[in-house]
Design an enzyme around this catalytic site. Structure first.
Site, PDB file in Angstrom:
ATOM      1  N   GLU A   1       0.817  -1.213   0.000  1.00  0.00           N
ATOM      2  CA  GLU A   1       0.000   0.000   0.000  1.00  0.00           C
ATOM      3  C   GLU A   1       0.851   1.264   0.000  1.00  0.00           C
ATOM      4  O   GLU A   1       0.344   2.352   0.198  1.00  0.00           O
ATOM      5  CB  GLU A   1      -1.031  -0.006   1.129  1.00  0.00           C
ATOM      6  CG  GLU A   1      -0.517  -0.350   2.487  1.00  0.00           C
ATOM      7  CD  GLU A   1      -1.624  -0.409   3.543  1.00  0.00           C
ATOM      8  OE1 GLU A   1      -2.776  -0.087   3.252  1.00  0.00           O
ATOM      9  OE2 GLU A   1      -1.298  -0.767   4.682  1.00  0.00           O
TER      10      GLU A   1
ATOM     11  N   ASP B   1      -4.736   3.127   0.241  1.00  0.00           N
ATOM     12  CA  ASP B   1      -3.531   3.861   0.621  1.00  0.00           C
ATOM     13  C   ASP B   1      -2.551   3.963  -0.535  1.00  0.00           C
ATOM     14  O   ASP B   1      -1.886   4.988  -0.700  1.00  0.00           O
ATOM     15  CB  ASP B   1      -2.866   3.195   1.833  1.00  0.00           C
ATOM     16  CG  ASP B   1      -3.529   3.637   3.127  1.00  0.00           C
ATOM     17  OD1 ASP B   1      -3.777   4.848   3.263  1.00  0.00           O
ATOM     18  OD2 ASP B   1      -3.826   2.787   3.975  1.00  0.00           O
TER      19      ASP B   1
HETATM   20  C1  PEP Z   1      -6.071   0.014   1.783  1.00  0.00           C
HETATM   21  O1  PEP Z   1      -5.323   0.921   2.147  1.00  0.00           O
HETATM   22  O2  PEP Z   1      -6.423  -0.172   0.602  1.00  0.00           O
HETATM   23  C2  PEP Z   1      -6.603  -0.932   2.779  1.00  0.00           C
HETATM   24  C3  PEP Z   1      -7.274  -2.007   2.419  1.00  0.00           C
HETATM   25  O3  PEP Z   1      -6.447  -0.621   4.090  1.00  0.00           O
HETATM   26  P1  PEP Z   1      -7.289   0.519   4.836  1.00  0.00           P
HETATM   27  O4  PEP Z   1      -8.359   1.003   3.917  1.00  0.00           O
HETATM   28  O5  PEP Z   1      -7.833  -0.080   6.082  1.00  0.00           O
HETATM   29  O6  PEP Z   1      -6.256   1.567   5.108  1.00  0.00           O
HETATM   30 MG    MG Z   2      -4.493   0.887   4.117  1.00  0.00          MG
END
Ligand code: PEP
Ligand code: MG
Length: 547
Positions: free
Chosen positions: A431, A455
Site C-alpha cells: 500500500e 492507501d
Molecule cells: C487500503 O489501504 O487499501 C486498505 C485495504 O487498508 P485501509 O483502507 O484499512 O487503510
Molecule cells: Mg491501508
C-alpha cells in the site's frame, strides 16, 4: 422538496426520516431557574431514562459483541448512580439556581478534568466515559434532540462527518442510511457503510447541514449521490419503485451462491470478503465469500476503552476462525493512526498523520502491543485457516523485524505450553509505492501480498484520502497505480507468493478483467459486493484478445 447532490459510496436506496447525529460536545445553555425542586426532578427523570437506555444497550451488546465488550455499559450505569456525581449536579441546581443541562455539563467537565489529571491510565480513560454518560442525560433532558439509540424507528443519519469510532458505535440496526456534509469516498466511514450494506452519500456540503431538519422525510440514492428532502408524492413513488427493483436485482444475484468464480475461458479466482468485526461474519457467509481477505483488526481497538487484552483478542479471532471453518481468514494486524485514532494510545498530534506514526510503525515502536496481538493470533490459529498480514510496509528491514518478532512469540508460546498452527501464511500489504517498487525483494520473505489500493492511491498520487478537495485529482485508474500492481503481481509470482487486492478498487468491476490479466489471484471486497463480482468474473473471457 429540495434536492442535494453528494457522492454515493454504497449503491442502494433508503427512504425514511432524518435523524441528526449528535456529537459528544453538545452546546448547553446556561439558564436561571425558579423552581429548583422541579429542576432536580427533571434531572432525576432524565437520569432514569439514560439508565434504562444503557440497560437496553448492554443487553444488545451482550448478544452482539460479548460480555467483555458489553461491560463498559455496566460501568456507565454505575457511574450514573455515583453519589459524588449526583450530589455535584444537585448542588449546582439548588445552590446556583441553574438549569439541569448546565449542571450536568459542568459536573461532567469537572469530573473529566479530575480523571484526566490522575496518574492511573484506567482512571484517565474514565474522563471520556463521564462525558459520554452526561451527554446521554443531557440528550434525555432535551427530548427533541434524542440520541439515535432512543428511536424505535430506523432513521437516515445526517452528520457533518462521522469518525470511524463514531460509526462503529452507532446502533446499526437503527440506521437506514448515512448522509454526511463532508468526508471522502475512501474514508473508513465510507468503507464501513459499504461493509454494513447501508446506503450512504457523503460530501453534501455545509448548506445541506444548515437546512436539514430532524424528522423530515428524505430519499437517499446511494447510486447517484442524490438526497431528496420532503419529496413530492410522484418522486416518492418513483423512488419506491427504484428501491424495489434494486432489492430484486440483489436477490437475483443470490442465485449465484454456490457457483464458482470462474471466467468463460476457465480461469478461477478467489473472491473473499473484507470485514471490520466478528459481527460481519453473517454477511460474509450469506454472500458466499470464499474466505476473509481482510479483517481490519484495529476496529477491536477502536471499539474498546482500553487496550484489548490477549484473552479478549484471542476470543474474537477464535470466533472468526471457527465461523469460517476451513476457509482462509486473513487477519491484518493493528492499523491505527492517521484517521483511525484511539485515545488510549496517546499518540502525538502530527502535522501529516497519514505520513506519520501509523500501522506497522506503531507496532514496531511498541512491541508489547504488537506481541499481545500476535500471541492472541497464534493461539487462535489452531481453530481455523489463519493468515496474518502486516500493513503499511515500506522496507525489507521492517519485514525482517516482523518475522523476528513472530518467531520470538512462537518460542514464548511453546515454552508456556500453548499450541499454534504450523500452517499460518504470513503476508504484507502493498500500500506504499516503496513496497511495490521493491516487491522483488519483499516477495521472497512472505507467502502473499495484498494490495491496499486505498492507501496505495493516496501515497502514489499524493492525494490525502480524507480530503474531499483532492478527490478530483485522484484518478483511481491512474496508470501509475495499475503499473505498481502489475509489478507486484509479477514479483509475487516469480517468488512463489500469491497476490490479492483488498482495497476498494477490488470491487471496481470495470477493472476486473485488467486485474485478471495481471494474474491477480484473489479479490477481497465488502461482503455485499461478492456476488456482483462473481457475476462480472463469470462474464469475462480472457481467451479473447484485448483490443
Ligand atoms: C487500503 O489501504 O487499501 C486498505 C485495504 O487498508 P485501509 O483502507 O484499512 O487503510
Ligand atoms: Mg491501508
Amino acid at each position: 422538496m429540495k434536492k442535494y447532490t453528494g457522492k454515493g459510496v454504497y449503491g442502494a436506496i433508503a427512504i425514511g426520516k432524518v435523524s441528526l447525529f449528535q456529537r459528544q460536545d453538545i452546546q448547553v445553555k446556561r439558564l436561571h431557574i425558579e423552581n429548583e425542586e422541579a429542576e432536580i426532578e427533571r434531572f432525576e427523570e432524565a437520569k432514569e431514562k439514560a439508565v434504562s437506555q444503557l440497560k437496553e444497550i448492554y443487553e444488545k451488546a451482550l448478544v452482539e459483541v460479548g460480555e467483555t465488550n458489553a461491560q463498559i455499559f455496566e460501568v456507565h450505569m454505575m457511574m450514573l448512580e455515583d453519589d459524588d456525581y449526583n450530589d455535584a449536579i444537585r448542588e449546582i441546581i439548588s445552590n446556583q439556581n441553574m438549569n439541569a443541562e448546565y449542571a450536568v455539563a459542568t459536573t461532567a467537565d469537572n469530573f473529566a478534568t479530575m480523571f484526566a489529571a490522575m496518574d492511573d491510565s484506567y482512571m484517565q480513560a474514565r474522563a471520556a466515559d463521564v462525558k459520554d454518560i452526561s451527554n446521554r442525560v443531557i440528550a434525555c433532558l432535551n427530548k427533541e434532540e434524542e440520541r439515535l439509540t432512543q428511536s424505535d424507528e430506523k432513521m437516515i443519519v445526517c452528520a457533518d462527518d462521522l469518525a470511524p469510532s463514531e460509526t462503529v458505535s452507532l446502533d446499526k440496526d437503527m440506521v437506514l442510511a448515512f448522509v454526511t456534509a463532508h468526508g471522502s469516498s475512501n474514508s473508513h466511514t465510507a468503507i464501513l457503510a459499504r461493509n454494513m450494506n447501508i446506503p450512504a452519500v457523503i460530501g453534501l456540503g455545509d448548506v445541506f447541514l444548515k437546512e436539514i431538519e430532524a424528522g423530515s422525510l428524505a430519499i437517499v440514492d446511494g447510486f447517484t449521490g442524490d438526497v431528496i428532502v420532503n419529496p413530492e408524492e410522484e418522486i416518492l413513488k418513483e423512488y419506491e419503485k427504484k428501491q424495489k427493483e434494486d432489492v430484486e436485482k440483489k436477490e437475483l444475484l443470490l442465485k449465484l451462491k454456490g457457483k464458482e468464480n470462474v471466467t468463460l475461458d476457465g480461469t478461477k479466482i478467489n473472491v473473499y470478503a473484507n470485514i471490520g468485526s466478528a459481527d460481519n461474519i453473517g454477511a460474509v457467509l450469506l454472500n458466499d465469500a470464499g474466505g476473509i481477505g481482510l479483517f481490519r483488526s484495529e476496529f477491536l481497538y477502536l471499539e474498546n476503552m482500553d487496550y484489548p487484552t490477549e484473552e479478549q483478542q484471542f476470543l474474537v479471532y477464535k470466533k472468526v476462525l471457527e465461523s469460517m471453518a476451513t476457509k482462509k481468514v486473513v487477519i491484518r494486524t493493528l492499523d491505527i493512526g492517521a484517521d483511525k485514532q484511539v485515545d488510549y494510545f496517546k499518540l502525538d498530534k502530527e502535522e501529516n498523520p497519514a505520513l506519520g506514526l501509523r500501522a506497522i510503525r506503531i507496532c514496531l515502536t511498541r512491541p508489547e502491543v504488537f506481541k499481545t496481538q500476535l500471541r492472541a493470533l497464534y493461539r487462535a490459529s489452531i481453530y481455523g485457516n489463519l493468515a496474518i498480514m502486516f500493513p503499511m510496509i515500506t522496507s525489507v528491514s521492517e519485514v525482517e523485524q516482523i518475522l523476528g518478532i513472530c518467531e520470538s512469540v512462537k518460542k514464548e508460546l511453546k515454552t508456556e505450553g500453548f499450541e499454534y498452527s504450523d500452517n499460518i501464511e504470513l503476508g504484507i500489504m502493498i500500500e506504499t509505492p516503496a513496497a511495490a517498487i521493491i516487491s522483488d525483494k519483499l516477495a521472497p520473505l512472505v507467502d502473499f501480498f495484498s494490495v491496499g489500493t486505498n492507501d496505495l492511491t493516496q501515497y502514489t498520487l499524493a492525494c490525502d484520502r480524507q480530503n474531499p478537495n483532492t478527490e478530483r485529482f485522484c484518478d483511481t485508474h491512474h496508470e501509475a497505480i495499475l503499473r505498481l500492481i502489475e509489478i507486484s503481481a509479477k514479483n509475487a509470482h516469480a517468488n512463489g507468493a500469491w497476490i490479492g487486492i483488498c482495497g476498494e478498487l477490488a470491487a471496481d468491476t470495470t477493472l476486473t478483467e485488467t486485474f485478471l490479466r495481471m494474474g491477480i489471484d484473489e479479490l477481497s471486497v465488502s461482503p455485499t459486493f461478492v456476488l456482483k463480482l462473481r457475476d462480472t468474473i463469470r462474464n469475462i473471457d480472457l481467451g479473447k484478445v484485448e483490443i
